[in-house]
Design a protein around this motif. Structure first.
Motif, mmCIF file in Angstrom:
data_model
loop_
_atom_site.group_PDB
_atom_site.id
_atom_site.type_symbol
_atom_site.label_atom_id
_atom_site.label_comp_id
_atom_site.label_asym_id
_atom_site.label_seq_id
_atom_site.Cartn_x
_atom_site.Cartn_y
_atom_site.Cartn_z
ATOM 1 N N LYS A 221 42.458 -47.700 -47.413
ATOM 2 C CA LYS A 221 41.239 -47.964 -48.125
ATOM 3 C C LYS A 221 40.504 -46.724 -48.204
ATOM 4 O O LYS A 221 40.094 -46.122 -47.096
ATOM 5 N N GLY A 222 40.123 -46.093 -49.347
ATOM 6 C CA GLY A 222 39.391 -44.700 -49.520
ATOM 7 C C GLY A 222 40.415 -43.902 -48.750
ATOM 8 O O GLY A 222 41.487 -43.718 -49.055
ATOM 9 N N LYS A 223 39.591 -42.888 -47.973
ATOM 10 C CA LYS A 223 40.413 -41.958 -47.182
ATOM 11 C C LYS A 223 40.889 -42.352 -46.006
ATOM 12 O O LYS A 223 41.879 -41.333 -45.355
ATOM 13 N N TYR A 224 41.104 -43.531 -45.562
ATOM 14 C CA TYR A 224 41.617 -44.057 -44.381
ATOM 15 C C TYR A 224 42.754 -44.952 -44.397
ATOM 16 O O TYR A 224 42.854 -45.623 -45.487
ATOM 17 N N GLY A 247 41.896 -49.989 -36.002
ATOM 18 C CA GLY A 247 41.679 -48.734 -35.884
ATOM 19 C C GLY A 247 41.997 -48.039 -37.044
ATOM 20 O O GLY A 247 42.576 -48.449 -37.903
ATOM 21 N N ARG A 248 41.478 -46.646 -37.332
ATOM 22 C CA ARG A 248 41.831 -46.099 -38.536
ATOM 23 C C ARG A 248 42.047 -44.459 -38.372
ATOM 24 O O ARG A 248 41.836 -44.162 -37.346
ATOM 25 N N SER A 249 42.729 -44.039 -39.406
ATOM 26 C CA SER A 249 43.018 -42.561 -39.210
ATOM 27 C C SER A 249 43.167 -42.099 -40.615
ATOM 28 O O SER A 249 43.515 -42.925 -41.722
ATOM 29 N N TYR A 288 45.186 -57.293 -47.928
ATOM 30 C CA TYR A 288 45.492 -57.001 -49.358
ATOM 31 C C TYR A 288 44.394 -56.874 -50.071
ATOM 32 O O TYR A 288 43.325 -57.373 -49.840
ATOM 33 N N THR A 289 44.563 -56.408 -51.266
ATOM 34 C CA THR A 289 43.428 -56.404 -52.528
ATOM 35 C C THR A 289 44.094 -57.189 -53.522
ATOM 36 O O THR A 289 45.088 -56.930 -54.245
ATOM 37 N N PHE A 290 43.485 -58.426 -53.865
ATOM 38 C CA PHE A 290 43.732 -59.204 -55.080
ATOM 39 C C PHE A 290 42.239 -59.196 -55.888
ATOM 40 O O PHE A 290 41.286 -59.536 -55.451
ATOM 41 N N GLY A 321 32.524 -48.058 -43.404
ATOM 42 C CA GLY A 321 33.887 -47.750 -43.274
ATOM 43 C C GLY A 321 34.615 -48.647 -42.681
ATOM 44 O O GLY A 321 36.110 -48.271 -42.051
ATOM 45 N N TRP A 322 34.328 -49.765 -41.547
ATOM 46 C CA TRP A 322 34.936 -50.650 -41.214
ATOM 47 C C TRP A 322 35.048 -52.195 -41.545
ATOM 48 O O TRP A 322 33.949 -52.549 -42.295
ATOM 49 N N PRO A 323 36.276 -52.766 -41.541
ATOM 50 C CA PRO A 323 36.416 -54.000 -41.916
ATOM 51 C C PRO A 323 35.612 -55.128 -41.092
ATOM 52 O O PRO A 323 35.550 -54.935 -39.835
ATOM 53 N N SER A 324 35.110 -56.443 -41.688
ATOM 54 C CA SER A 324 34.761 -57.288 -41.149
ATOM 55 C C SER A 324 34.916 -58.775 -41.790
ATOM 56 O O SER A 324 35.009 -58.668 -43.127
ATOM 57 N N VAL A 325 34.989 -59.864 -41.210
ATOM 58 C CA VAL A 325 35.112 -60.990 -42.003
ATOM 59 C C VAL A 325 33.509 -61.747 -42.031
ATOM 60 O O VAL A 325 33.017 -61.907 -40.836
ATOM 61 N N ALA A 326 33.384 -61.576 -43.071
ATOM 62 C CA ALA A 326 31.669 -62.327 -43.525
ATOM 63 C C ALA A 326 31.697 -63.824 -42.774
ATOM 64 O O ALA A 326 30.504 -63.763 -42.228
ATOM 65 N N SER A 327 32.461 -64.540 -43.140
ATOM 66 C CA SER A 327 32.483 -66.120 -42.696
ATOM 67 C C SER A 327 32.867 -65.921 -41.488
ATOM 68 O O SER A 327 34.106 -65.651 -41.110
ATOM 69 N N ALA A 328 32.236 -66.938 -40.549
ATOM 70 C CA ALA A 328 32.652 -67.204 -39.184
ATOM 71 C C ALA A 328 33.967 -68.166 -39.526
ATOM 72 O O ALA A 328 34.098 -68.898 -40.432
#
Length: 332
Positions: A221-224, A247-249, A288-290, A321-328
């Motif tokens: 995703k982007g540069k990471y 984690g990301r790199s 994934y990206t759909f 720059g960090w992923p999260s899940v919006a819905s619980a």
């Protein structure tokens, strides 16, 4: 004549049942891909379970990938028949690559194989899975890692990388040959550990002693490069502690750091999701990206249905720059 009619009706009823669309399908270790306007899920099971859907809600069960266990797997893993674990599906250079693993539960007597196909549509005349055999093997007392839970991804330079691992020495990174189905001796010697849970600060002693980390999945995703993994214990019903971290790199080889700068190879990892009263444990995710949106695909142990593993799909949102899940995690 009556016997033939009855037999026809039984066959028709069986086929109709298999074509019936289902919601809340029971899967373990799901991965997903889209061909045309159809989504396909591959999951752990006899011969590798396969489901298809037009809307990610109503699912049709398809035929397993294998009608019987691959012969090479029978030789490598003693006692193996046809139960295949943790597949990973990729579309590369016009062909589908389905990576999968066979193992002896609780041991690192494990192996990763791969099969290919030019289409996922069973109605196509071109539909045929071709098994390419063994890619990688782990042997007790010889390797300190477990050849299970494969995920393959292509970097910016078109190199193919295999991440894998469950417990033992943690999550490993290995470069594949250009044929995508083999590993050179040189690259095997260069295998690298990129995530480990033995020194995790927010884990109990059982988890750290067992190095309870597995199911890696890399998402660009982007540069990471984002490395997702599952920690804790699956498959324990209401006592499952399965949860997902990331984690990301900027480099494929890492280090993969969390939001506090902690290395995943030293017990770090940002918590993405954990279980609750509705879902006892959640994990073994893919990303994934759909159609322009990012999704987390995983299984959760359904508290309202005897802790059966169910397919879950949640949209990912991004903040700083960090992923999260919006819905619980909810009951539905």
């Amino acid at each position: 004549m009556k016997t033939l009619v009855l037999l026809f009706l039984l066959i028709y009823a069986s086929e109709a049942a298999s074509q019936e669309l289902q919601k809340e399908i029971s899967v373990h270790d799901p991965v997903m891909i889209k061909q045309g306007n159809t989504f396909y899920v591959f999951a752990t099971g006899r011969g590798i379970n396969v489901w298809s859907s037009k809307d990610q809600v109503n699912w049709k069960r398809e035929r397993p990938v294998f009608s019987e266990g691959p012969q090479w797997a029978i030789k490598v893993v003693k006692g193996f028949k046809d139960f295949i674990w943790a597949p990973d599906i990729q579309f590369i250079n016009g062909k589908y690559y389905l990576y999968y693993c066979v193992s002896t539960f609780g041991k690192n007597t494990s192996a990763i194989g791969v099969a290919t196909n030019v289409t996922l549509d069973e109605e196509s005349a071109s539909f045929k899975w071709e098994d390419k055999g063994l890619v990688l093997e782990s042997i007790p007392g010889k390797t300190n890692w477990n050849a299970i839970d494969p995920n393959v991804f292509i970097d910016a330079k078109k190199n193919a990388w295999l991440t894998f691992g469950s417990f033992w020495g943690g999550i490993q990174l290995l470069k594949l040959n250009k044929d995508l189905v083999s590993v050179s001796v040189q690259n095997l010697k260069a295998i690298k550990t990129i995530a480990n849970y033995e020194r995790a600060a927010n884990a109990d002693a059982e988890e750290t002693q067992a190095n309870a980390i597995e199911a890696p999945f890399v998402f660009k995703k982007g540069k990471y490069y984002y490395l997702f993994a599952s920690v804790g214990f699956c498959c324990r019903g209401s006592k499952s502690t399965y949860r997902m971290i990331v984690g990301r790199s900027k480099q494929v080889s890492g280090p993969y750091l969390d939001e506090k700068g902690r290395d995943m190879n030293d017990g770090g990892g940002l918590l993405v999701m954990k279980g609750n009263a509705y879902w006892y444990g959640v994990g073994h995710n893919a990303a994934y990206t759909f159609d322009g949106a990012d999704f987390l695909v995983f299984h959760g142990y359904d508290a309202k249905d005897k802790a059966k593993p169910k397919l879950r799909i949640e949209q990912i949102t991004w903040k700083n720059g960090w992923p999260s899940v919006a819905s619980a995690l909810r009951l539905n």
